[in-house]
Motif scaffolding. Sequence first.
Motif, mmCIF file in Angstrom:
data_model
loop_
_atom_site.group_PDB
_atom_site.id
_atom_site.type_symbol
_atom_site.label_atom_id
_atom_site.label_comp_id
_atom_site.label_asym_id
_atom_site.label_seq_id
_atom_site.Cartn_x
_atom_site.Cartn_y
_atom_site.Cartn_z
ATOM 1 N N GLU A 37 0.828 -1.202 0.000
ATOM 2 C CA GLU A 37 0.000 0.000 0.000
ATOM 3 C C GLU A 37 0.869 1.262 0.000
ATOM 4 N N SER A 38 1.949 1.215 0.749
ATOM 5 C CA SER A 38 2.877 2.344 0.799
ATOM 6 C C SER A 38 3.444 2.633 -0.589
ATOM 7 N N PHE A 39 3.852 1.582 -1.306
ATOM 8 C CA PHE A 39 4.373 1.772 -2.658
ATOM 9 C C PHE A 39 3.318 2.404 -3.561
ATOM 10 N N THR A 40 2.087 1.881 -3.486
ATOM 11 C CA THR A 40 1.004 2.379 -4.338
ATOM 12 C C THR A 40 0.772 3.872 -4.136
ATOM 13 N N VAL A 41 0.710 4.296 -2.879
ATOM 14 C CA VAL A 41 0.462 5.705 -2.556
ATOM 15 C C VAL A 41 1.580 6.589 -3.110
ATOM 16 N N LYS A 42 2.827 6.214 -2.825
ATOM 17 C CA LYS A 42 3.970 7.029 -3.263
ATOM 18 C C LYS A 42 4.111 7.039 -4.789
ATOM 19 N N PHE A 43 3.894 5.883 -5.408
ATOM 20 C CA PHE A 43 4.002 5.774 -6.861
ATOM 21 C C PHE A 43 2.982 6.693 -7.546
ATOM 22 N N ASN A 44 1.756 6.688 -7.036
ATOM 23 C CA ASN A 44 0.724 7.569 -7.592
ATOM 24 C C ASN A 44 1.062 9.039 -7.371
ATOM 25 N N GLU A 45 1.606 9.352 -6.204
ATOM 26 C CA GLU A 45 2.007 10.737 -5.913
ATOM 27 C C GLU A 45 3.080 11.212 -6.890
ATOM 28 N N ASN A 46 3.928 10.284 -7.329
ATOM 29 C CA ASN A 46 4.997 10.619 -8.282
ATOM 30 C C ASN A 46 4.484 10.766 -9.714
ATOM 31 N N GLY A 47 3.199 10.463 -9.921
ATOM 32 C CA GLY A 47 2.614 10.612 -11.250
ATOM 33 C C GLY A 47 2.582 9.347 -12.072
ATOM 34 N N GLY A 48 2.913 8.202 -11.456
ATOM 35 C CA GLY A 48 2.895 6.937 -12.183
ATOM 36 C C GLY A 48 1.487 6.394 -12.362
ATOM 37 N N THR A 107 9.953 -2.779 -20.532
ATOM 38 C CA THR A 107 11.041 -3.322 -19.730
ATOM 39 C C THR A 107 10.551 -3.890 -18.406
ATOM 40 N N THR A 108 11.466 -4.530 -17.715
ATOM 41 C CA THR A 108 11.211 -4.955 -16.341
ATOM 42 C C THR A 108 11.926 -3.950 -15.434
ATOM 43 N N CYS A 109 12.005 -4.262 -14.143
ATOM 44 C CA CYS A 109 12.817 -3.467 -13.226
ATOM 45 C C CYS A 109 13.423 -4.432 -12.215
ATOM 46 N N GLU A 110 14.333 -3.950 -11.414
ATOM 47 C CA GLU A 110 14.922 -4.800 -10.378
ATOM 48 C C GLU A 110 13.979 -4.885 -9.173
ATOM 49 N N TYR A 111 13.588 -3.710 -8.672
ATOM 50 C CA TYR A 111 12.714 -3.657 -7.496
ATOM 51 C C TYR A 111 11.822 -2.430 -7.552
ATOM 52 N N LEU A 112 10.709 -2.501 -6.817
ATOM 53 C CA LEU A 112 9.798 -1.383 -6.618
ATOM 54 C C LEU A 112 10.017 -0.904 -5.186
ATOM 55 N N ILE A 113 10.334 0.370 -5.012
ATOM 56 C CA ILE A 113 10.719 0.886 -3.700
ATOM 57 C C ILE A 113 9.526 1.566 -3.020
ATOM 58 N N ALA A 114 9.129 1.003 -1.874
ATOM 59 C CA ALA A 114 7.898 1.441 -1.212
ATOM 60 C C ALA A 114 8.004 2.821 -0.576
ATOM 61 N N TYR A 195 3.947 3.693 -17.299
ATOM 62 C CA TYR A 195 2.882 2.770 -16.923
ATOM 63 C C TYR A 195 3.531 1.559 -16.264
ATOM 64 N N LEU A 196 2.916 1.090 -15.202
ATOM 65 C CA LEU A 196 3.413 -0.108 -14.507
ATOM 66 C C LEU A 196 2.386 -1.217 -14.624
ATOM 67 N N LEU A 197 2.772 -2.305 -15.280
ATOM 68 C CA LEU A 197 1.939 -3.506 -15.334
ATOM 69 C C LEU A 197 2.361 -4.391 -14.174
ATOM 70 N N LEU A 198 1.526 -4.476 -13.157
ATOM 71 C CA LEU A 198 1.900 -5.174 -11.919
ATOM 72 C C LEU A 198 1.185 -6.504 -11.826
ATOM 73 N N LEU A 199 1.963 -7.593 -11.845
ATOM 74 C CA LEU A 199 1.399 -8.940 -11.810
ATOM 75 C C LEU A 199 1.483 -9.510 -10.393
ATOM 76 N N GLU A 200 0.365 -10.028 -9.897
ATOM 77 C CA GLU A 200 0.328 -10.652 -8.570
ATOM 78 C C GLU A 200 1.049 -11.993 -8.614
ATOM 79 N N ASP A 201 2.050 -12.160 -7.758
ATOM 80 C CA ASP A 201 2.733 -13.460 -7.708
ATOM 81 C C ASP A 201 2.961 -13.906 -6.268
ATOM 82 N N LEU A 202 2.228 -13.330 -5.320
ATOM 83 C CA LEU A 202 2.366 -13.719 -3.908
ATOM 84 C C LEU A 202 1.139 -14.488 -3.451
#
Length: 202
Positions: A37-48, A107-114, A195-202
């Motif tokens: 949730e923290s990542f989602t909030v910050k990512f949206n604030e950044n304009g993603g 592309t992919t990325c290494e990590y998403l920073i919350a 744009y971030l295509l986020l796939l659930e894998d947990l």
Amino acid sequence: MSVFRKIFGSISKSDKGQPEKKVDNKFLPKKDLPIDESFTVKFNENGGKFLYSENLNEAHQYLQQILKENNWTDKMALILNKKLKEKFKDFDWKTTSKVEDGHYLFTTCEYLIANDGSLLISSNQIAEKKLNELPKNFVVFATTSQIVQTIGEGLHGIKAKNKKNIPTNITTIKHFKVIEDDNFLSYGSSSKNLYLLLLEDL
């Protein structure tokens, strides 16, 4: 259950009989948000902009929507990552490995920073190219298991996964609103329409 399933998952139970939400007391210390949730909030604030999917088929559908919405159906997708290209080999699009021919980078990325909503990338994704050498439009495919709290955790993860061959050109993307005017406030940053295509894998 991840926050993404809570937000985007289908509602199977009615709200009837559910306990009322507790009102936060402003005098008590704020509780830390869950990492996703923290990542989602910050990512949206950044304009993603992100699209959550529970399987690869959904990710394909959302990718198609992104291309259609932006009139990119006939444009070249720049893909520098061979594994990613193989993963989406059945997708109907035009691709290139030449930077000068790409209209948008897939592309992919290494990590998403919350804690700041940024994306950690390396030469695994962008080779030795600088961000300002790449297209202004990015579509990033990532999974929920790639979310970590801090950049430090992400760097540690990169080292752990690549003990024999640590990637170079490690950087973060944090600004997802394309700034047309060059001014001192945007100096040194490379803004991307992302744009971030986020796939659930947990």
